[in-house]
Design a protein around this motif. Sequence first.
Motif, PDB file in Angstrom:
ATOM      1  N   VAL A  90       0.607  -1.353  -0.291  1.00 48.89           N
ATOM      2  CA  VAL A  90      -0.586  -0.493  -0.181  1.00 48.89           C
ATOM      3  C   VAL A  90       0.728   0.896   0.427  1.00 48.89           C
ATOM      4  N   THR A  91       2.175   1.338   0.746  1.00 52.58           N
ATOM      5  CA  THR A  91       2.920   2.233   1.167  1.00 52.58           C
ATOM      6  C   THR A  91       3.328   2.663  -0.827  1.00 52.58           C
ATOM      7  N   VAL A  92       3.883   1.881  -1.085  1.00 47.35           N
ATOM      8  CA  VAL A  92       4.568   1.324  -2.525  1.00 47.35           C
ATOM      9  C   VAL A  92       3.692   2.038  -3.450  1.00 47.35           C
ATOM     10  N   SER A  93       2.163   1.839  -3.331  1.00 48.47           N
ATOM     11  CA  SER A  93       1.224   2.284  -4.022  1.00 48.47           C
ATOM     12  C   SER A  93       0.718   3.605  -4.953  1.00 48.47           C
ATOM     13  N   ILE A  94       0.960   4.942  -3.028  1.00 45.18           N
ATOM     14  CA  ILE A  94       0.123   5.693  -2.411  1.00 45.18           C
ATOM     15  C   ILE A  94       1.736   6.652  -3.518  1.00 45.18           C
ATOM     16  N   GLY A  95       2.908   5.747  -3.044  1.00 47.66           N
ATOM     17  CA  GLY A  95       3.864   6.565  -3.715  1.00 47.66           C
ATOM     18  C   GLY A  95       4.137   6.591  -4.962  1.00 47.66           C
ATOM     19  N   GLN A  96       3.689   5.471  -5.295  1.00 51.92           N
ATOM     20  CA  GLN A  96       3.314   6.078  -6.902  1.00 51.92           C
ATOM     21  C   GLN A  96       2.427   6.436  -7.511  1.00 51.92           C
ATOM     22  N   ARG A  97       1.005   6.649  -7.259  1.00 54.25           N
ATOM     23  CA  ARG A  97       0.282   7.120  -7.133  1.00 54.25           C
ATOM     24  C   ARG A  97       1.093   9.030  -6.739  1.00 54.25           C
ATOM     25  N   SER A  98       1.239   9.529  -6.148  1.00 54.00           N
ATOM     26  CA  SER A  98       2.026  10.665  -5.877  1.00 54.00           C
ATOM     27  C   SER A  98       3.165  11.220  -6.597  1.00 54.00           C
ATOM     28  N   ALA A  99       4.056  10.128  -7.429  1.00 59.34           N
ATOM     29  CA  ALA A  99       4.716  10.214  -8.476  1.00 59.34           C
ATOM     30  C   ALA A  99       3.609  10.394  -9.923  1.00 59.34           C
ATOM     31  N   GLN A 100       2.822   9.827  -9.781  1.00 65.50           N
ATOM     32  CA  GLN A 100       2.549  10.259 -11.057  1.00 65.50           C
ATOM     33  C   GLN A 100       1.855  11.573 -11.327  1.00 65.50           C
ATOM     34  N   ASN A 101       1.367  12.199  -9.593  1.00 60.95           N
ATOM     35  CA  ASN A 101       0.231  13.254 -10.196  1.00 60.95           C
ATOM     36  C   ASN A 101       1.190  14.912 -10.135  1.00 60.95           C
ATOM     37  N   THR A 102       2.837  14.521  -9.578  1.00 59.48           N
ATOM     38  CA  THR A 102       3.428  15.290  -9.766  1.00 59.48           C
ATOM     39  C   THR A 102       4.316  15.403 -11.244  1.00 59.48           C
ATOM     40  N   LYS A 103       3.419  14.583 -12.396  1.00 65.33           N
ATOM     41  CA  LYS A 103       3.860  14.718 -13.629  1.00 65.33           C
ATOM     42  C   LYS A 103       2.961  15.387 -13.999  1.00 65.33           C
ATOM     43  N   LEU A 104       1.259  14.849 -14.243  1.00 65.37           N
ATOM     44  CA  LEU A 104       0.439  14.758 -14.315  1.00 65.37           C
ATOM     45  C   LEU A 104       0.065  16.924 -13.935  1.00 65.37           C
ATOM     46  N   SER A 105       0.603  16.784 -12.741  1.00 63.25           N
ATOM     47  CA  SER A 105       0.762  18.434 -12.556  1.00 63.25           C
ATOM     48  C   SER A 105       1.215  19.648 -13.180  1.00 63.25           C
ATOM     49  N   ALA A 106       2.675  18.501 -13.167  1.00 62.19           N
ATOM     50  CA  ALA A 106       3.434  19.566 -14.098  1.00 62.19           C
ATOM     51  C   ALA A 106       3.091  19.536 -15.415  1.00 62.19           C
ATOM     52  N   LEU A 107       2.611  18.363 -16.303  1.00 59.38           N
ATOM     53  CA  LEU A 107       1.909  18.667 -17.523  1.00 59.38           C
ATOM     54  C   LEU A 107       0.794  19.856 -17.389  1.00 59.38           C
ATOM     55  N   ARG A 108      -0.359  19.931 -16.490  1.00 64.26           N
ATOM     56  CA  ARG A 108      -1.591  20.591 -16.866  1.00 64.26           C
ATOM     57  C   ARG A 108      -0.818  21.962 -16.789  1.00 64.26           C
ATOM     58  N   ASP A 109       0.493  22.377 -15.583  1.00 62.90           N
ATOM     59  CA  ASP A 109       0.824  23.824 -15.303  1.00 62.90           C
ATOM     60  C   ASP A 109       1.621  24.955 -16.459  1.00 62.90           C
ATOM     61  N   THR A 110       2.015  23.609 -17.328  1.00 63.20           N
ATOM     62  CA  THR A 110       2.490  23.546 -19.111  1.00 63.20           C
ATOM     63  C   THR A 110       1.686  24.126 -19.810  1.00 63.20           C
ATOM     64  N   LEU A 111       0.712  23.364 -19.845  1.00 60.47           N
ATOM     65  CA  LEU A 111      -0.564  23.459 -20.892  1.00 60.47           C
ATOM     66  C   LEU A 111      -1.494  24.978 -20.553  1.00 60.47           C
ATOM     67  N   LEU A 112      -1.063  25.115 -19.610  1.00 62.77           N
ATOM     68  CA  LEU A 112      -2.189  26.084 -18.926  1.00 62.77           C
ATOM     69  C   LEU A 112      -2.077  27.248 -19.435  1.00 62.77           C
ATOM     70  N   PRO A 113      -1.223  27.901 -19.348  1.00 65.45           N
ATOM     71  CA  PRO A 113      -0.473  29.550 -20.077  1.00 65.45           C
ATOM     72  C   PRO A 113      -0.744  28.431 -21.358  1.00 65.45           C
ATOM     73  N   GLN A 114      -0.267  28.347 -22.479  1.00 69.05           N
ATOM     74  CA  GLN A 114      -0.567  27.912 -23.464  1.00 69.05           C
ATOM     75  C   GLN A 114      -1.879  28.129 -24.419  1.00 69.05           C
ATOM     76  N   LEU A 115      -2.269  26.910 -23.361  1.00 64.08           N
ATOM     77  CA  LEU A 115      -3.918  26.601 -23.776  1.00 64.08           C
ATOM     78  C   LEU A 115      -5.081  28.307 -23.494  1.00 64.08           C
ATOM     79  N   LEU A 116      -4.863  28.535 -22.309  1.00 64.35           N
ATOM     80  CA  LEU A 116      -5.582  29.850 -22.131  1.00 64.35           C
ATOM     81  C   LEU A 116      -4.786  31.148 -23.532  1.00 64.35           C
TER      82      LEU A 116
END
Length: 451
Positions: A395-421
Amino acid sequence: MTNEWRTVKLGDFLTLQRGFDLPKHTRAEGRIPVVSSSGISGTHNEAKVQPPGVVTGRYGTIGQVYFLRQPFWPLNTTLWVKDFKGNDEHFCYYLLQTVDYFSCSDKAAVPGVNRNHLHELAIAVPPITEQRAIAQVLGTLDDKIECNRQMNRSLEDIVRALFKSWFIDFDPVIDNALAAGNQIPDELADRAALRQQVAEESAKPLPDELRALFPAEFICTDSMGASGAATAGRWIPKGWEVAPLSALARLNPHSWTTKNAPKRIQYIDLANTKNGRITEVVEYSFDTAPSRARRILYSGDTVFGTVRPGNRSFAYIHEEGLTGSTGFAVLQPLREAYREFVYLATTRDEMVDLFAHLADGAAYPAVRAEVIIEQVHAMPPTQIIEAFHHLVAAVTVSIGQRSAQNTKLSALRDTLLPQLLSGELRVPVAAPQTVGNRSLIDTSRAGGLFQ
């Protein structure tokens, strides 16, 4: 940018309105979120605004934007969208994240934004169909991020409940004592009655091999001190010890110096560590990093903020290569099997409240790191801690994996946001025009375990 986009004043696109006064002493018990410039700051029994709602800071915390899907009360430190003027609400939420608020600040010691100045800002906006398409792209990323967070919170609840059952309420010991007909201490009588009910409904609350690890008797001790107030008080299972966490972990074992420091570091501070979640990692060259950026962190470490411990600046470290502030107490487990026990024992609500009570200093209350690691706990034999680790490690490992995925998704969103807007990056208007249900504000107190 094509001619489909138009340049208008922000005030012609939407209307911002100042929030409403609601002193804490006038708030009544209820489930209506009270929104400040820094997010949810409490609840009340009355709403001022119906959903959907978009809120940003007017005074104090500037630049944060919140989307609400339920009735709410925006405080007078906020601005809320009173009129979307036919525009997509989610697009407005993302649009307000791109506004230069500080150009409309009054430059005071505590930053504040002038609503009238905001309304005069020139913005470029697309037709409603493209607004919805942009909101769909960004919303899909936010949906996945929120889904990961909710899953991590659910797993946290399960792991914390198991920890409490085994090491705070001593349920397996009570079960064994009831089965053996042994006497139950008066302090544990209510819990024993509950466990008796569980036994009647389920003959084996734990598998036999796990249940055999626990004793069937309690012994009396006067060594628990303040920690005992949140457990069985003077009673611990027979064969267990009263011991500090220093029996399982070492304190602040590794630090950078000018001789061993790398050229660049990935830094976390108390401000971006909250309720088990690391919200931001900032990269610095070591020469320009804050002077407090010295603690070397390893996967499996627990960090707990010693300054204003009631702020709950703690986290479980999932990855290698991070550097922490000297404002953290870093607890490094002596063995891998101790990782979850050390984290959960240190960060349960009763311990956080105790450390907040023990903090010294009126203007800058802090608890010494030594107090955290030397706080005593009912300490089970190693094989029980190992059994707990084996149950929750995946469970600990899976939580860490989702947190790492969220870091990448957040970076992608933050990159797209100003370009789309800005219209620099266009999306097909044929994209679905509805945004899935999502909550962009976390209203729970408990943070994500290891998130």
